[in-house]
Scaffold this motif. Sequence first.
Motif, PDB file in Angstrom:
ATOM      1  N   ARG A 272      55.493  -6.826  -7.769  1.00  0.00           N
ATOM      2  CA  ARG A 272      56.570  -7.159  -8.694  1.00  0.00           C
ATOM      3  C   ARG A 272      56.856  -8.651  -8.587  1.00  0.00           C
ATOM      4  NH1 ARG A 272      61.873  -3.987  -8.019  1.00  0.00           N
ATOM      5  NH2 ARG A 272      61.538  -4.507  -5.811  1.00  0.00           N
ATOM      6  N   ALA A 273      57.318  -9.210  -9.683  1.00  0.00           N
ATOM      7  CA  ALA A 273      57.625 -10.642  -9.694  1.00  0.00           C
ATOM      8  C   ALA A 273      58.820 -10.888 -10.596  1.00  0.00           C
ATOM      9  CB  ALA A 273      56.424 -11.450 -10.174  1.00  0.00           C
TER      10      ALA A 273
ATOM     11  N   VAL B  93      58.276 -18.589 -10.047  1.00  0.00           N
ATOM     12  CA  VAL B  93      58.007 -17.154  -9.911  1.00  0.00           C
ATOM     13  C   VAL B  93      58.173 -16.767  -8.459  1.00  0.00           C
ATOM     14  CG1 VAL B  93      56.248 -15.349 -10.066  1.00  0.00           C
ATOM     15  CG2 VAL B  93      56.432 -17.064 -11.878  1.00  0.00           C
ATOM     16  N   THR B  94      58.894 -15.696  -8.230  1.00  0.00           N
ATOM     17  CA  THR B  94      59.018 -15.142  -6.883  1.00  0.00           C
ATOM     18  C   THR B  94      58.378 -13.771  -6.875  1.00  0.00           C
ATOM     19  OG1 THR B  94      61.121 -16.293  -6.545  1.00  0.00           O
ATOM     20  CG2 THR B  94      60.603 -14.482  -5.034  1.00  0.00           C
ATOM     21  N   VAL B  95      57.360 -13.613  -6.054  1.00  0.00           N
ATOM     22  CA  VAL B  95      56.654 -12.334  -5.947  1.00  0.00           C
ATOM     23  C   VAL B  95      57.307 -11.511  -4.859  1.00  0.00           C
ATOM     24  CG1 VAL B  95      54.439 -11.213  -5.500  1.00  0.00           C
ATOM     25  CG2 VAL B  95      54.515 -13.416  -6.713  1.00  0.00           C
TER      26      VAL B  95
ATOM     27  N   ALA C  51      64.302 -10.834  -4.809  1.00  0.00           N
ATOM     28  CA  ALA C  51      63.761 -12.184  -4.950  1.00  0.00           C
ATOM     29  C   ALA C  51      64.603 -13.187  -4.186  1.00  0.00           C
ATOM     30  CB  ALA C  51      63.703 -12.563  -6.435  1.00  0.00           C
TER      31      ALA C  51
ATOM     32  N   THR D  76      48.829 -16.174  -7.601  1.00  0.00           N
ATOM     33  CA  THR D  76      49.555 -15.032  -8.143  1.00  0.00           C
ATOM     34  C   THR D  76      50.642 -15.498  -9.100  1.00  0.00           C
ATOM     35  OG1 THR D  76      49.136 -13.709  -6.164  1.00  0.00           O
ATOM     36  CG2 THR D  76      50.963 -13.028  -7.555  1.00  0.00           C
ATOM     37  N   SER D  77      51.378 -16.534  -8.711  1.00  0.00           N
ATOM     38  CA  SER D  77      52.438 -17.068  -9.573  1.00  0.00           C
ATOM     39  C   SER D  77      51.867 -17.557 -10.897  1.00  0.00           C
ATOM     40  CB  SER D  77      53.171 -18.205  -8.871  1.00  0.00           C
ATOM     41  OG  SER D  77      53.855 -17.741  -7.730  1.00  0.00           O
TER      42      SER D  77
ATOM     43  N   GLU E  19      49.444 -17.182  -3.019  1.00  0.00           N
ATOM     44  CA  GLU E  19      50.722 -16.982  -3.677  1.00  0.00           C
ATOM     45  C   GLU E  19      50.809 -17.830  -4.934  1.00  0.00           C
ATOM     46  OE1 GLU E  19      55.517 -17.181  -2.683  1.00  0.00           O
ATOM     47  OE2 GLU E  19      54.026 -17.472  -1.096  1.00  0.00           O
TER      48      GLU E  19
ATOM     49  N   VAL F  25      51.105 -14.592 -13.083  1.00  0.00           N
ATOM     50  CA  VAL F  25      52.348 -14.057 -13.667  1.00  0.00           C
ATOM     51  C   VAL F  25      52.776 -14.933 -14.845  1.00  0.00           C
ATOM     52  CG1 VAL F  25      54.807 -13.663 -13.251  1.00  0.00           C
ATOM     53  CG2 VAL F  25      53.121 -12.985 -11.527  1.00  0.00           C
TER      54      VAL F  25
ATOM     55  N   TRP G 208      48.996  -8.388 -14.678  1.00  0.00           N
ATOM     56  CA  TRP G 208      50.449  -8.526 -14.693  1.00  0.00           C
ATOM     57  C   TRP G 208      50.989  -8.159 -16.063  1.00  0.00           C
ATOM     58  CZ3 TRP G 208      53.601  -8.975 -10.702  1.00  0.00           C
ATOM     59  CH2 TRP G 208      53.052  -9.375  -9.465  1.00  0.00           C
TER      60      TRP G 208
END
Length: 489
Positions: free
Chosen positions: A147-148, A140-142, A254, A33-34, A30, A37, A173
């Motif tokens: 989607r984020a 960042v919230t995935v 989110a 990923t953040s 996670e 993004v 992204w």
Amino acid sequence: MRHWMLRDLLLGGALLGAVLLAPPAQADDELATSNAVSRAWDRYAQLSSRDNPESASMLARGSLDYFAFLRDAAVYGSAEQIRRIPLSERAVVYTLRASMTPEQLLALDATAMARHCFKAGLYGVAPPEKGETLPELTHVTVIAGDRAVGEMGPPTGTQFQYGPLLVREGGQWKVRPESLALDGSTLIQQQVTRAGMTDTQMLEYLVADFLDEPDTLPSLANLDRPLRDDAGARTRLNESWPQYDDTYRARLAATEKKAEDGDGLAMFALGAVLYSGAMPTLVPKDTARGLQWLERASDAGQVQAAAMFSMALMQDYTPVKGKPIPAELVAKTLVHTRRAAEGGVPVAMVALGNFIFNGAGGVQRDCAQAEEWAARGEDAGIAQARNERVWYLATCPIAAQRDPVRAMQLADHMISKADTLHAAELDTVAAALASTGRFDEAVDYQQRAIGKLDADAGEMKRRMQQRLGQYRRHDAFVQDYDQYELPAL
């Protein structure tokens, strides 16, 4: 560089309010990923702040479609359609109309349209002022994996600073800059209000700025007319209309993700939306689920949630004729009320004072402490707290804590505006007058109180009439009962 006023506004935005607790620790995948993004946003911010048309390479497919919509709106949109577009985007459409012919616009496909808007400074991130840096995503919230939602800064103490929506396409992204349209429009509207301008005046100013002609304001009356009058194209424009509130759907998703991860703000925000039904087009009202989230938020230390949950417990209780409020409900409400009051929520301070004055929920009766809580509530702006303070001091059943002199000192302010007082306040003034032996005046105020009651006042009217009888007998009223233990009628 130019055209930064509007682009600065487009970076604003928030949806739900409260205090954000520290974000939960992220798993490695996670976090990766953040970071991806954030890098995508940073690249977009860097390119667009320089009016680089390559900014279009950082856009999602849906965003490219959006630029095609702006093109078609500029060419075919009727005045009614243009006014449906958020203010920030309307300024872009007007500028396209003022600066290009329909042939020039229609010669651009979606990507070319986006490239033109970035190159012309109509879209993107403002360059930083001297000594500052480009805006970054602080969190960042995935959601749903692809989607984020980014945040443009830490919480302000009352709000999440939600920002852009990004989506993952082909393993990369991509930015959805139009997700900031409603935020930018809200901030423009705030500028309009502060400046004492009309929407039209502000839009004329923005378009002139976009055109680099600040001294020549365009006429929106002329720009409201479509470049080409085509009924079929207008219909197709309606069919392709952007779903601007998708931004809020993403932010709600989110928020729910944050709530599930144990974030106190998110629990409160989600619970408040579900319980109140304040956003019915985005999330259906669900009282039971809302209460669950509010209780969890309160237990996590979220004081606003504690206040809302404690009020909801009492408001949602249906009285049973001949029976008092269940003791366990009173005790539970007291726990959350105290949490909110000690956390600084003004309305909860007044409510806690009432529990303490009555000795309800297992707490020891203490009129002095109750008046202190009500005083704190009044200091914080709760107008009704003055009424509570006078009542506690005048009618306390603990003789050593009853203070008629102080009660009258506080009641004098209420008497000075007697014509505006409602029935309960007049009843309180009467009690204070009686406590100092001014029984004739007490009778007068008590009669006024009864006269202001509604026809269905029932038990309240009976109790007020009972007090009226006492005052006529020169007998002051003392509240020697716990109101929470009174049977419902």
